[in-house]
Design a protein around this motif. Structure first.
Motif, mmCIF file in Angstrom:
data_model
loop_
_atom_site.group_PDB
_atom_site.id
_atom_site.type_symbol
_atom_site.label_atom_id
_atom_site.label_comp_id
_atom_site.label_asym_id
_atom_site.label_seq_id
_atom_site.Cartn_x
_atom_site.Cartn_y
_atom_site.Cartn_z
ATOM 1 N N GLY A 18 -4.853 -6.915 -1.833
ATOM 2 C CA GLY A 18 -5.574 -5.730 -1.408
ATOM 3 C C GLY A 18 -5.573 -5.556 0.100
ATOM 4 O O GLY A 18 -5.525 -4.419 0.609
ATOM 5 N N LEU A 19 -5.610 -6.670 0.850
ATOM 6 C CA LEU A 19 -5.512 -6.576 2.310
ATOM 7 C C LEU A 19 -4.198 -5.905 2.715
ATOM 8 O O LEU A 19 -4.153 -5.133 3.673
ATOM 9 C CB LEU A 19 -5.600 -7.959 2.945
ATOM 10 C CG LEU A 19 -6.927 -8.716 2.817
ATOM 11 C CD1 LEU A 19 -6.843 -10.040 3.564
ATOM 12 C CD2 LEU A 19 -8.083 -7.886 3.332
ATOM 13 N N GLY A 20 -3.126 -6.206 1.969
ATOM 14 C CA GLY A 20 -1.857 -5.553 2.259
ATOM 15 C C GLY A 20 -1.920 -4.061 2.007
ATOM 16 O O GLY A 20 -1.361 -3.264 2.767
ATOM 17 N N LEU A 82 6.222 -4.680 -3.720
ATOM 18 C CA LEU A 82 7.605 -4.661 -3.240
ATOM 19 C C LEU A 82 7.973 -3.296 -2.655
ATOM 20 O O LEU A 82 8.682 -3.215 -1.641
ATOM 21 C CB LEU A 82 8.554 -5.038 -4.373
ATOM 22 C CG LEU A 82 8.485 -6.502 -4.814
ATOM 23 C CD1 LEU A 82 9.357 -6.733 -6.050
ATOM 24 C CD2 LEU A 82 8.916 -7.427 -3.680
ATOM 25 N N LEU A 83 7.490 -2.219 -3.281
ATOM 26 C CA LEU A 83 7.751 -0.886 -2.733
ATOM 27 C C LEU A 83 7.093 -0.737 -1.357
ATOM 28 O O LEU A 83 7.693 -0.191 -0.421
ATOM 29 C CB LEU A 83 7.233 0.184 -3.689
ATOM 30 C CG LEU A 83 7.435 1.641 -3.265
ATOM 31 C CD1 LEU A 83 8.921 1.958 -3.115
ATOM 32 C CD2 LEU A 83 6.789 2.583 -4.276
ATOM 33 N N SER A 88 7.550 -0.467 4.626
ATOM 34 C CA SER A 88 7.225 -1.015 5.942
ATOM 35 C C SER A 88 8.487 -1.486 6.665
ATOM 36 O O SER A 88 8.592 -1.358 7.889
ATOM 37 C CB SER A 88 6.236 -2.175 5.802
ATOM 38 O OG SER A 88 4.917 -1.715 5.668
ATOM 39 N N ALA A 89 9.449 -2.024 5.906
ATOM 40 C CA ALA A 89 10.712 -2.445 6.523
ATOM 41 C C ALA A 89 11.460 -1.245 7.093
ATOM 42 O O ALA A 89 12.046 -1.319 8.188
ATOM 43 C CB ALA A 89 11.573 -3.181 5.490
ATOM 44 N N VAL A 90 11.439 -0.133 6.365
ATOM 45 C CA VAL A 90 12.053 1.102 6.890
ATOM 46 C C VAL A 90 11.357 1.534 8.174
ATOM 47 O O VAL A 90 11.993 1.881 9.182
ATOM 48 C CB VAL A 90 12.000 2.214 5.825
ATOM 49 C CG1 VAL A 90 12.397 3.563 6.429
ATOM 50 C CG2 VAL A 90 12.903 1.879 4.653
ATOM 51 N N GLN A 91 10.027 1.518 8.160
ATOM 52 C CA GLN A 91 9.264 1.961 9.324
ATOM 53 C C GLN A 91 9.461 1.029 10.519
ATOM 54 O O GLN A 91 9.368 1.473 11.672
ATOM 55 C CB GLN A 91 7.787 2.042 8.964
ATOM 56 C CG GLN A 91 7.474 3.103 7.928
ATOM 57 C CD GLN A 91 6.195 2.819 7.161
ATOM 58 O OE1 GLN A 91 5.398 1.973 7.543
ATOM 59 N NE2 GLN A 91 6.005 3.532 6.048
ATOM 60 N N TYR A 172 4.480 -9.664 4.939
ATOM 61 C CA TYR A 172 3.258 -10.048 4.220
ATOM 62 C C TYR A 172 3.284 -9.519 2.790
ATOM 63 O O TYR A 172 2.935 -10.250 1.840
ATOM 64 C CB TYR A 172 2.041 -9.511 4.970
ATOM 65 C CG TYR A 172 0.723 -9.848 4.306
ATOM 66 C CD1 TYR A 172 0.127 -11.092 4.505
ATOM 67 C CD2 TYR A 172 0.080 -8.937 3.469
ATOM 68 C CE1 TYR A 172 -1.082 -11.416 3.901
ATOM 69 C CE2 TYR A 172 -1.126 -9.257 2.852
ATOM 70 C CZ TYR A 172 -1.696 -10.489 3.072
ATOM 71 O OH TYR A 172 -2.885 -10.803 2.459
ATOM 72 N N MET A 173 3.669 -8.274 2.613
ATOM 73 C CA MET A 173 3.716 -7.688 1.270
ATOM 74 C C MET A 173 4.735 -8.413 0.405
ATOM 75 O O MET A 173 4.508 -8.658 -0.794
ATOM 76 C CB MET A 173 4.049 -6.202 1.360
ATOM 77 C CG MET A 173 3.009 -5.358 2.079
ATOM 78 S SD MET A 173 1.508 -5.115 1.133
ATOM 79 C CE MET A 173 1.932 -3.613 0.241
ATOM 80 N N THR A 174 5.880 -8.789 0.996
ATOM 81 C CA THR A 174 6.896 -9.547 0.254
ATOM 82 C C THR A 174 6.351 -10.912 -0.153
ATOM 83 O O THR A 174 6.560 -11.370 -1.289
ATOM 84 C CB THR A 174 8.157 -9.717 1.110
ATOM 85 O OG1 THR A 174 8.650 -8.432 1.498
ATOM 86 C CG2 THR A 174 9.236 -10.454 0.335
ATOM 87 N N LEU A 175 5.646 -11.568 0.762
ATOM 88 C CA LEU A 175 5.051 -12.868 0.455
ATOM 89 C C LEU A 175 4.048 -12.757 -0.689
ATOM 90 O O LEU A 175 4.061 -13.577 -1.624
ATOM 91 C CB LEU A 175 4.362 -13.426 1.700
ATOM 92 C CG LEU A 175 3.563 -14.721 1.515
ATOM 93 C CD1 LEU A 175 4.480 -15.870 1.110
ATOM 94 C CD2 LEU A 175 2.785 -15.063 2.779
ATOM 95 N N MET A 176 3.172 -11.724 -0.643
ATOM 96 C CA MET A 176 2.184 -11.564 -1.700
ATOM 97 C C MET A 176 2.856 -11.275 -3.039
ATOM 98 O O MET A 176 2.432 -11.793 -4.080
ATOM 99 C CB MET A 176 1.204 -10.452 -1.352
ATOM 100 C CG MET A 176 0.270 -10.769 -0.188
ATOM 101 S SD MET A 176 -0.535 -12.389 -0.315
ATOM 102 C CE MET A 176 -1.256 -12.299 -1.949
#
Length: 392
Positions: A18-20, A82-83, A88-91, A172-176
């Motif tokens: 949720g933090l992500g 993952l989306l 975020s990677a694009v940004q 971070y999102m990938t890790l979660m």
């Protein structure tokens, strides 16, 4: 999947996810001044980079609840993470402004799926004795994410630019997603198939918002979100230049601290809906104190402490009012929809009223919002009592 973790560990992991999701808002708020330098041609349109996520949530909040309930919580939560990582990677590469806006629109879908699926999972995994505390913990995810983004994000942006913060968020999102893929159990509950045709969606919206169990938390949440971010934005205008600089940082932390201590203790003995109503009542009294004592700081701190029961108990009310996971998903979707409506409209409405009628007019809007939240909860509670509708 590896060996399942204890429920408390899973709850903490889902809160971390949720933090992500909250970071999808916080990273833009923290990076906004730097983005103006990166996209000088955007002008006032840069505001859409922040608001597009709220717009998606407003339009598709309940649709997300239906889809998550139908297709499966684990699968869509992982897909949402993952989306979000991909966007975020694009940004992080600071693409052209139209591409940046498109990424934010797609990111809105990611955000919606996470904030519907994760609290539904938490409510299902938490033992009865921990459920109210677990939902209270979930309610802090926005405030904690904003504090972390300001604390760590500003120095990162100063050193490496806004793209670095977006890249960190992607990691971070990938890790979660990876950790939850390894440990998150399956919640194999399927809702009955629901048509996504416009007419069927309209009927589903009417059914949910006319159901006093599915809609109660969302209706109150709208009254809360209508004022929370707006107050943090306009308080300097109301309090004047004498207001201390530390105030805006202390106010959300006050709500979080009260939520995790006093509200958690109160929820052990008092139903969540009554705690929400208590919060709205105390908040209305605090607004009157601000009105009666212009320039005083302590009533403002009292207001944000009084809002803590609304923030925390609104999420705790969802599993108390709805026994089935699919209904909890729909209720969480309604909360996401109403929360986005409040966030979208609150600041513009309050600024317009302040411009026309001054601080007294702005405080009147806030007072009416809290009295309306109390009235809506009293009304839905009365309907539940009269009809004795069992959890669906």
């Amino acid at each position: 999947m590896t060996r399942p973790l204890p429920p408390l560990a899973m709850i903490l992991l889902l809160w971390a996810a949720g933090l992500g999701a909250a970071g999808q808002f916080a990273k833009l708020s923290v990076a906004f001044p730097a983005l103006r330098d990166s996209y000088p041609e955007a002008g006032a349109s840069l505001g859409f980079a922040v608001s597009l996520i709220s717009f998606v949530g407003l339009i598709l909040g309940l649709v997300a609840g239906m889809i998550v309930a139908r297709l499966g919580y684990r699968k869509l939560l992982l897909a949402g993470l993952l989306l979000g990582a991909a966007m975020s990677a694009v940004q992080a590469g600071l693409p052209s402004f139209p591409v940046f806006l498109a990424s934010r629109l797609i990111e809105g879908l990611s955000h919606l799926v996470i904030v519907v699926a994760a609290p539904t999972f938490i409510a299902e995994l938490a033992p009865d004795r921990l459920r109210a505390s677990a939902m209270t913990l979930w309610s802090t995810f926005f405030g904690v994410a904003y504090a972390l983004a300001a604390w760590g994000g500003l120095p990162l942006i100063a050193a490496f630019g806004p793209g670095a913060l977006f890249g960190l968020h992607a990691a971070y999102m990938t890790l979660m997603a990876t950790v939850l893929w390894l440990y998150l159990p399956r919640l194999d509950v399927r809702a009955a198939a629901t048509s996504l045709a416009p007419g069927a969606l309209l009927r589903q919206h009417l059914r949910i918002y006319s159901n006093p169990r599915l809609s109660a938390a969302a209706l109150g949440w709208f009254c809360y979100t209508l004022t929370f971010v707006a107050l943090l934005t306009v308080l300097p205008l109301v309090l004047g230049p004498e207001a201390p600089g530390w105030l805006l940082g202390v106010l959300p932390l006050t709500s979080i601290a009260i939520s995790l201590t006093l509200v958690v203790a109160l929820l052990r003995f008092v139903p969540a809906v009554r705690v929400v109503m208590l919060g709205f009542g105390l908040s209305a009294i605090a607004v009157v104190l601000i009105w009666a004592l212009p320039g005083a700081i302590w009533p403002v701190v009292v207001l944000f402490a009084a809002l803590a029961p609304v923030q925390a108990a609104s999420f705790a009310a969802i599993p108390q009012l709805n026994a089935e996971p699919q209904d909890r998903a729909l209720a969480n979707g309604a909360v996401a929809q109403m929360g986005n409506l409040g966030n979208l409209s609150g600041t513009p409405v309050l600024l317009a009223v302040l411009g026309a009628f001054g601080p007294s007019g702005g405080l009147a809007v806030v007072l009416v919002s809290y009295l309306l939240g109390l009235a809506l909860h009293l009304m839905t509670a009365a309907v539940r009592a009269r009809s004795a509708v069992p959890p669906t």
